[in-house]
Structure formats: C-alpha cells, structure tokens
Write a protein that holds these residues in place. Structure first.
Motif, PDB file in Angstrom:
ATOM      1  N   MET A  94       0.844  -1.202   0.000  1.00 17.31           N
ATOM      2  CA  MET A  94       0.000   0.000   0.000  1.00 17.31           C
ATOM      3  C   MET A  94       0.876   1.247   0.000  1.00 17.31           C
ATOM      4  N   GLU A  95       0.576   2.219  -0.864  1.00 18.33           N
ATOM      5  CA  GLU A  95       1.376   3.428  -0.951  1.00 18.33           C
ATOM      6  C   GLU A  95       1.183   4.282   0.301  1.00 18.33           C
ATOM      7  N   PRO A  96       2.274   4.955   0.756  1.00 21.46           N
ATOM      8  CA  PRO A  96       2.126   5.836   1.915  1.00 21.46           C
ATOM      9  C   PRO A  96       1.221   7.005   1.579  1.00 21.46           C
ATOM     10  N   THR A  97       0.519   7.500   2.594  1.00 17.75           N
ATOM     11  CA  THR A  97      -0.345   8.658   2.389  1.00 17.75           C
ATOM     12  C   THR A  97       0.285   9.867   3.052  1.00 17.75           C
ATOM     13  N   TRP A  98       0.226  10.996   2.376  1.00 15.96           N
ATOM     14  CA  TRP A  98       0.794  12.229   2.891  1.00 15.96           C
ATOM     15  C   TRP A  98      -0.283  13.299   2.908  1.00 15.96           C
ATOM     16  N   ALA A  99      -0.145  14.200   3.858  1.00 14.84           N
ATOM     17  CA  ALA A  99      -1.009  15.376   3.840  1.00 14.84           C
ATOM     18  C   ALA A  99      -0.594  16.253   2.667  1.00 14.84           C
ATOM     19  N   ILE A 100      -1.563  16.857   2.015  1.00 18.13           N
ATOM     20  CA  ILE A 100      -1.243  17.725   0.883  1.00 18.13           C
ATOM     21  C   ILE A 100      -1.578  19.179   1.190  1.00 18.13           C
ATOM     22  N   ARG A 101      -2.207  19.409   2.340  1.00 15.40           N
ATOM     23  CA  ARG A 101      -2.415  20.752   2.871  1.00 15.40           C
ATOM     24  C   ARG A 101      -1.968  20.756   4.332  1.00 15.40           C
ATOM     25  N   PRO A 102      -1.601  21.919   4.872  1.00 12.71           N
ATOM     26  CA  PRO A 102      -1.279  21.973   6.307  1.00 12.71           C
ATOM     27  C   PRO A 102      -2.470  21.509   7.143  1.00 12.71           C
ATOM     28  N   GLN A 103      -2.192  20.623   8.094  1.00  9.97           N
ATOM     29  CA  GLN A 103      -3.266  20.011   8.877  1.00  9.97           C
ATOM     30  C   GLN A 103      -3.367  20.535  10.302  1.00  9.97           C
ATOM     31  N   GLY A 104      -2.368  21.288  10.769  1.00  9.51           N
ATOM     32  CA  GLY A 104      -2.378  21.733  12.153  1.00  9.51           C
ATOM     33  C   GLY A 104      -1.985  20.610  13.102  1.00  9.51           C
ATOM     34  N   PHE A 105      -2.177  20.841  14.402  1.00  8.82           N
ATOM     35  CA  PHE A 105      -1.733  19.885  15.417  1.00  8.82           C
ATOM     36  C   PHE A 105      -2.851  19.592  16.402  1.00  8.82           C
ATOM     37  N   ASP A 106      -2.802  18.389  16.982  1.00 12.08           N
ATOM     38  CA  ASP A 106      -3.648  18.128  18.139  1.00 12.08           C
ATOM     39  C   ASP A 106      -2.791  18.313  19.389  1.00 12.08           C
ATOM     40  N   ILE A 107      -3.423  18.323  20.540  1.00 22.14           N
ATOM     41  CA  ILE A 107      -2.717  18.648  21.783  1.00 22.14           C
ATOM     42  C   ILE A 107      -1.626  17.629  22.098  1.00 22.14           C
ATOM     43  N   GLU A 108      -1.827  16.368  21.723  1.00 20.36           N
ATOM     44  CA  GLU A 108      -0.812  15.355  22.014  1.00 20.36           C
ATOM     45  C   GLU A 108       0.472  15.614  21.236  1.00 20.36           C
ATOM     46  N   GLN A 109       0.349  16.102  20.013  1.00 15.10           N
ATOM     47  CA  GLN A 109       1.544  16.435  19.236  1.00 15.10           C
ATOM     48  C   GLN A 109       2.306  17.590  19.874  1.00 15.10           C
ATOM     49  N   VAL A 110       1.573  18.555  20.401  1.00 13.96           N
ATOM     50  CA  VAL A 110       2.216  19.674  21.097  1.00 13.96           C
ATOM     51  C   VAL A 110       2.950  19.160  22.335  1.00 13.96           C
ATOM     52  N   ARG A 111       2.299  18.300  23.083  1.00 11.12           N
ATOM     53  CA  ARG A 111       2.917  17.757  24.301  1.00 11.12           C
ATOM     54  C   ARG A 111       4.172  16.954  23.976  1.00 11.12           C
ATOM     55  N   GLN A 112       4.121  16.168  22.914  1.00 11.47           N
ATOM     56  CA  GLN A 112       5.286  15.366  22.538  1.00 11.47           C
ATOM     57  C   GLN A 112       6.475  16.247  22.171  1.00 11.47           C
ATOM     58  N   ALA A 113       6.210  17.350  21.491  1.00  9.76           N
ATOM     59  CA  ALA A 113       7.293  18.271  21.136  1.00  9.76           C
ATOM     60  C   ALA A 113       7.852  18.951  22.379  1.00  9.76           C
ATOM     61  N   MET A 114       6.976  19.345  23.281  1.00  9.59           N
ATOM     62  CA  MET A 114       7.413  20.065  24.474  1.00  9.59           C
ATOM     63  C   MET A 114       8.180  19.174  25.446  1.00  9.59           C
ATOM     64  N   VAL A 115       7.867  17.886  25.460  1.00 10.79           N
ATOM     65  CA  VAL A 115       8.609  16.950  26.315  1.00 10.79           C
ATOM     66  C   VAL A 115      10.085  16.946  25.938  1.00 10.79           C
ATOM     67  N   LYS A 116      10.374  17.136  24.659  1.00 11.29           N
ATOM     68  CA  LYS A 116      11.763  17.126  24.184  1.00 11.29           C
ATOM     69  C   LYS A 116      12.475  18.452  24.430  1.00 11.29           C
ATOM     70  N   SER A 117      11.733  19.487  24.814  1.00 12.29           N
ATOM     71  CA  SER A 117      12.338  20.805  24.968  1.00 12.29           C
ATOM     72  C   SER A 117      12.900  20.998  26.370  1.00 12.29           C
ATOM     73  N   SER A 118      13.800  21.959  26.500  1.00 15.84           N
ATOM     74  CA  SER A 118      14.383  22.243  27.813  1.00 15.84           C
ATOM     75  C   SER A 118      13.393  22.944  28.735  1.00 15.84           C
ATOM     76  N   LEU A 119      12.227  23.304  28.213  1.00 13.57           N
ATOM     77  CA  LEU A 119      11.189  23.940  29.035  1.00 13.57           C
ATOM     78  C   LEU A 119      10.311  22.925  29.753  1.00 13.57           C
ATOM     79  N   ASN A 120      10.523  21.660  29.500  1.00 18.98           N
ATOM     80  CA  ASN A 120       9.585  20.630  29.943  1.00 18.98           C
ATOM     81  C   ASN A 120       9.206  20.748  31.420  1.00 18.98           C
ATOM     82  N   GLU A 121      10.190  20.945  32.287  1.00 20.96           N
ATOM     83  CA  GLU A 121       9.895  20.997  33.722  1.00 20.96           C
ATOM     84  C   GLU A 121       9.088  22.229  34.103  1.00 20.96           C
TER      85      GLU A 121
END
Length: 313
Positions: free
Chosen positions: A1-28
C-alpha cells in the motif's frame, strides 16, 4: 500500500504539542500543558512564564518557546475564528521574547527548533511552512527565524548543500529552480513539488515581496540580500507556467494523485499571480506612457492595465 501524505497543512492536536514540548528544555517549567487542552489557558500560562522572565535566554529554551508559539497557533480546537487574534499575538510575543538577531544565535536557535519540529515528516513540514509564512510579518525576529527555517526546508527538499541557517541572497532560489525539472517532478516527485512551490512562495512573502524595511534599517541586512532580481523572477514565472500547463493536461488522468495535482495547481497559480504582479509593476515603470503635459514636460503617467505587459513575461 502506498504511503499517504497530507497535501495541505493540517495543524496539530494537543498530544503532538505535548510530545514536542517533552523534548524541549522547558519541559519541567510547563507541566501545565498536561492538565489542559484549552488554547487560551495554555497561552495565558506561557504568558505568565514570559512576564516573570522564567524562560532564560539561550537557543534551547527560546527554541522551545518559539515551537510552542507556532504549534499553539495551529492547535486544533473548536471555534478557531474566535481565538485567531489571541493565537497570533501569542506567536508574535514568543518570537519577540528576548529577541536577538545575531547570526550565531539565529543559527543555533534554528538548529534547536528543527530538533523539536521533525521536518522529516512532510505533514510537519507543511505546517512549518505555513507558520513561517504567517509569522514573518509579525516582527523582525519572526521574519529572520522564519526565513532561515524556510531556507533550511528548501535545502532539505533540493539538496542545495547549505551548512548553516542564515538569511541568504534571494538569487540563490535559482539554484533550486534549476535542480527541479517540472516534467520529472510531476511524474515522479509530486509531493516534493507541492512542498517546494509552497516554500518558495513563503520565502518571497517573507522577503522581497513582503516588507524588508526593518531588516535593512534595524538589523543592517544588505539590500542585495533582500532583493529578487526581475530577471530571476521572469525565470521563476516561466518555471511555474510550465508546471501549470503540464498539470492542466495531467488533470485528465484519473488515478490516486488527482487531488494532489489540484493542490499543486492551486499553489502554483497563487505564486504565479504574486510574481506576475511584481513583474507587471516593474515593466509598467519601464514602459510608461510618454505624453506631454500642458507645461511641455513629458508625463510619467503609467499604464493601468497589467495585461498590456503580459507579452513581456
């Protein structure tokens, strides 16, 4: 099955924001992000950290703040229209916080942003392109960082060989255009072409087709770095026109890529219109209607019909 890609900007859900912030030095400092998904509450909590200057200066903490500003700007939630102003002002505040336009700092800042924002995923790249496009008019720091990130994404898409994140002379766009054969990309790299057209459009809006006065007067960026020569713009116009003409024919092909072709056609037409407007203004200034005023001097009245100059393009 071919991979599917977004073809327009889709924005983020809150879990994606949290995952990015966990990696940041601001996490604590930002554990509040795990207790609410209300965008206004999150904006206020980050705002309090900035008001108390609890986020120190440095590439790592500021990168986390910039990523938070951009991701919350594109956070999925109900009634987006009602929070548009707050989200925009918050993104602006994040970029302006402890702003420093020194080249080494900007390079380090972009390095950290790209570690938090995985542009290896095309969905994330589409979102970042849109964020940079919206952020660039908000302030000098946003314009510089957004432009550097856009150049970084263009490098990733076309392998230009850039080794640092900085503002670049706009004629360097021509290297990417020379490497991207529309006929080849339309057949084999459709998704990459979508991203490339969007990055080029955002770069022009963030630079020569936007406002560059503050970059020149406040930061001291040389004027030649911020100019996109009309000869290069004419080449870009023809490149886009080739894409559009080919797409018109290929839209008759009924396969799994019809929608993406439509999106690329839309993005290419938008950019073509932008380039045409600037070229038309330029040619009108060269080929103004010469007639004589009552006082005997030659008039500098200009043609008011862009179509008079389309043959020059």
């Amino acid at each position: 099955m071919e991979p599917t890609w977004a073809i327009r900007p889709q924005g983020f859900d809150i879990e994606q924001v949290r995952q990015a912030m966990v990696k940041s030095s601001l996490n604590e400092k930002i554990q509040f992000i795990n207790s609410t998904d209300n965008v206004i509450e999150l904006i206020e909590a980050f705002g309090q950290l900035m008001s108390r200057e609890e986020i120190e200066f440095g590439a790592e903490p500021l990168a986390g703040l910039h990523v938070a500003g951009m991701m919350l700007f594109m956070l999925h939630h109900n009634d987006l229209a009602s929070t548009q102003v707050q989200r925009t002002l918050f993104m602006q505040r994040c970029f302006d916080y402890m702003a420093c336009t020194e080249e080494t700092h900007v390079h380090d800042l972009c390095t950290q942003i790209l570690l938090l924002w995985d542009v290896n995923q095309s969905d994330n790249m589409l979102n970042l392109i849109l964020c940079c496009r919206y952020a660039s008019p908000l302030g000098t720091m946003a314009q510089i960082v957004g432009s550097c990130l856009l150049w970084a994404m263009l490098d990733k898409l076309t392998d230009l060989g850039f080794d640092e994140y900085r503002l670049r002379p706009y004629p360097e766009l021509m290297m990417a255009i020379a490497m991207v054969n529309p006929l080849v990309y339309l057949q084999n790299y459709l998704h990459s072409l979508n991203l490339i057209v969007r990055v080029i459009a955002a770069l022009l809006i963030a630079g020569p087709y936007g406002s560059t006065e503050k970059l020149r007067n406040e930061v001291g960026v040389p004027e030649h770095v911020l100019e996109f020569p009309n000869a290069d713009a004419a080449v870009l116009f023809r490149w886009l026109n080739t894409i559009i003409e080919e797409l018109r024919d290929e839209l008759q092909v009924r396969d799994g890529h019809v929608q993406e072709r439509m999106i690329i056609l839309e993005a290419s037409c938008e950019l073509l219109k932008l380039v045409h407007a600037h070229l038309a203004d330029y040619y009108q200034s060269l080929y103004s209607i010469a007639d004589f005023e009552d006082d005997g001097f030659v008039s500098d009245q200009q043609c008011d019909n862009d179509t008079d100059f389309e043959w020059l393009l």
